[in-house]
Design a protein around this motif. Structure first.
Motif, PDB file in Angstrom:
ATOM      1  N   GLY A  64     -18.504  69.474  42.891  1.00 30.19           N
ATOM      2  CA  GLY A  64     -18.585  70.726  43.636  1.00 30.19           C
ATOM      3  C   GLY A  64     -18.617  71.933  42.723  1.00 30.19           C
ATOM      4  O   GLY A  64     -19.384  72.882  42.938  1.00 30.19           O
ATOM      5  N   ASN A  65     -17.796  71.930  41.691  1.00 29.72           N
ATOM      6  CA  ASN A  65     -17.779  73.042  40.742  1.00 29.72           C
ATOM      7  C   ASN A  65     -19.071  73.117  39.937  1.00 29.72           C
ATOM      8  O   ASN A  65     -19.529  74.201  39.574  1.00 29.72           O
ATOM      9  N   HIS A  66     -19.654  71.959  39.632  1.00 32.48           N
ATOM     10  CA  HIS A  66     -20.940  71.927  38.936  1.00 32.48           C
ATOM     11  C   HIS A  66     -21.999  72.643  39.750  1.00 32.48           C
ATOM     12  O   HIS A  66     -22.757  73.490  39.234  1.00 32.48           O
ATOM     13  N   GLU A  67     -22.075  72.317  41.041  1.00 26.47           N
ATOM     14  CA  GLU A  67     -23.071  72.949  41.898  1.00 26.47           C
ATOM     15  C   GLU A  67     -22.700  74.390  42.220  1.00 26.47           C
ATOM     16  O   GLU A  67     -23.581  75.251  42.372  1.00 26.47           O
ATOM     17  N   LEU A  68     -21.416  74.672  42.309  1.00 25.51           N
ATOM     18  CA  LEU A  68     -20.963  76.048  42.554  1.00 25.51           C
ATOM     19  C   LEU A  68     -21.343  76.950  41.378  1.00 25.51           C
ATOM     20  O   LEU A  68     -21.746  78.106  41.569  1.00 25.51           O
ATOM     21  N   ASP A  69     -21.227  76.426  40.180  1.00 29.38           N
ATOM     22  CA  ASP A  69     -21.619  77.184  38.993  1.00 29.38           C
ATOM     23  C   ASP A  69     -23.112  77.506  39.033  1.00 29.38           C
ATOM     24  O   ASP A  69     -23.527  78.634  38.732  1.00 29.38           O
ATOM     25  N   ARG A  70     -23.913  76.530  39.402  1.00 32.68           N
ATOM     26  CA  ARG A  70     -25.355  76.761  39.516  1.00 32.68           C
ATOM     27  C   ARG A  70     -25.653  77.813  40.571  1.00 32.68           C
ATOM     28  O   ARG A  70     -26.483  78.707  40.360  1.00 32.68           O
ATOM     29  N   PHE A  71     -24.966  77.735  41.703  1.00 31.10           N
ATOM     30  CA  PHE A  71     -25.192  78.696  42.790  1.00 31.10           C
ATOM     31  C   PHE A  71     -24.809  80.102  42.353  1.00 31.10           C
ATOM     32  O   PHE A  71     -25.526  81.069  42.632  1.00 31.10           O
ATOM     33  N   ARG A  72     -23.698  80.223  41.646  1.00 33.42           N
ATOM     34  CA  ARG A  72     -23.265  81.556  41.230  1.00 33.42           C
ATOM     35  C   ARG A  72     -24.234  82.152  40.212  1.00 33.42           C
ATOM     36  O   ARG A  72     -24.441  83.367  40.183  1.00 33.42           O
ATOM     37  N   ARG A  73     -24.826  81.316  39.379  1.00 31.57           N
ATOM     38  CA  ARG A  73     -25.807  81.837  38.430  1.00 31.57           C
ATOM     39  C   ARG A  73     -27.066  82.317  39.146  1.00 31.57           C
ATOM     40  O   ARG A  73     -27.725  83.265  38.699  1.00 31.57           O
ATOM     41  N   LEU A  74     -27.417  81.680  40.263  1.00 33.08           N
ATOM     42  CA  LEU A  74     -28.519  82.196  41.074  1.00 33.08           C
ATOM     43  C   LEU A  74     -28.179  83.584  41.619  1.00 33.08           C
ATOM     44  O   LEU A  74     -29.024  84.493  41.607  1.00 33.08           O
ATOM     45  N   LEU A  75     -26.953  83.770  42.099  1.00 27.84           N
ATOM     46  CA  LEU A  75     -26.513  85.085  42.580  1.00 27.84           C
ATOM     47  C   LEU A  75     -26.565  86.107  41.450  1.00 27.84           C
ATOM     48  O   LEU A  75     -26.985  87.255  41.646  1.00 27.84           O
ATOM     49  N   HIS A  76     -26.122  85.688  40.270  1.00 31.26           N
ATOM     50  CA  HIS A  76     -26.136  86.567  39.106  1.00 31.26           C
ATOM     51  C   HIS A  76     -27.563  86.994  38.759  1.00 31.26           C
ATOM     52  O   HIS A  76     -27.839  88.185  38.522  1.00 31.26           O
ATOM     53  N   ASP A  77     -28.480  86.030  38.750  1.00 32.65           N
ATOM     54  CA  ASP A  77     -29.855  86.338  38.386  1.00 32.65           C
ATOM     55  C   ASP A  77     -30.522  87.224  39.436  1.00 32.65           C
ATOM     56  O   ASP A  77     -31.351  88.088  39.099  1.00 32.65           O
TER      57      ASP A  77
END
Length: 240
Positions: A84-97
């Protein structure tokens, strides 16, 4: 099967069809579709915390959403939390970008630059909206075919061994090598008067694409050091 990740290949051999055909059939099975839909709903709930700025977004192993994911993917709560944290990290980087694209559009010095930044912003919005479904598909596919811990340690060792390869050794066991060859992660070669195993192109691709997910499954296995350059976790999507 879950113990060695070769179920799809064994089914294909038994049925006389390609592994890809088996993968497609299993992917579209009604129960598999339902599980992915449920997983996407759970991930969407977990992802909401990523939208809160100035606060780290973390999934804990004992929270209800994480426990529900663990039951659905049939993994231990600690593993489900790491995934979950792996995918959450990816999702947050999308928000960042997306936020960066918004800043670029706001401070653009020309209409052309502003338009291109706006297009990137819109593309990241689409990726963000699709992220729960995408992550559910990625996790389901990965977990259905993941190699076991022993095999993953061998894959990492093959990566670090490079062109010299690894000599068969009793600790690995013939079943492990057979499973890796069935997955086309490893191939046999001759070095001098010895048979060795080498990491195949498919195994190399799996390392690059999935080692972050494997680290969630087997955190005690070391990260591969060198293989045609430095390994990196799944990077943010490049748009534009």
């Amino acid at each position: 099967m879950r113990v060695d990740g070769t179920l799809h290949h064994r089914l294909a051999f038994a049925l006389g069809v390609s592994p890809g055909r088996v993968n497609r059939a299993l992917h579209h099975h009604p129960q598999a579709v339902e599980r992915r839909e449920l997983l996407a709903e759970l991930l969407a709930g977990l992802f909401e915390r990523a939208r809160i700025v100035h606060v780290p977004a973390v999934v804990e192993r004992d929270e209800p959403g994480s426990l529900a994911v663990a039951v659905l993917v049939q993994r231990a709560p600690t593993v489900a939390a790491r995934l979950g944290n792996h995918e959450l990290d990816r999702f947050r980087r999308l928000l960042h970008d997306r936020a960066l694209a918004g800043v670029d559009a706001a401070y653009a010095q020309s209409e052309r630059v502003a338009r291109r930044a706006g297009e990137r912003h819109d593309k990241f919005t689409q990726l963000i909206d699709a992220a729960p479904v995408h992550s559910a598909r990625v996790l389901s596919g990965f977990l259905a075919q993941a190699v076991n811990a022993r095999q993953w340690r061998i894959v990492v060792a093959l990566a670090d061994a490079g062109p010299d390869g690894l000599i068969d050794h009793a600790e690995a066991g013939p079943e492990a090598w057979e499973a890796l060859r069935a997955r086309e992660f490893a191939v046999k070669a001759v070095r001098g008067d010895q048979d060795v195993h080498l990491l195949s192109p498919r195994g190399r691709d799996a390392l690059r694409a999935e080692y972050g997910l494997y680290a969630c499954l087997y955190p005690r296995t070391r990260t591969p050091q060198v293989l045609g350059g430095r390994f990196t976790r799944r990077s943010s999507v490049t748009v534009g």
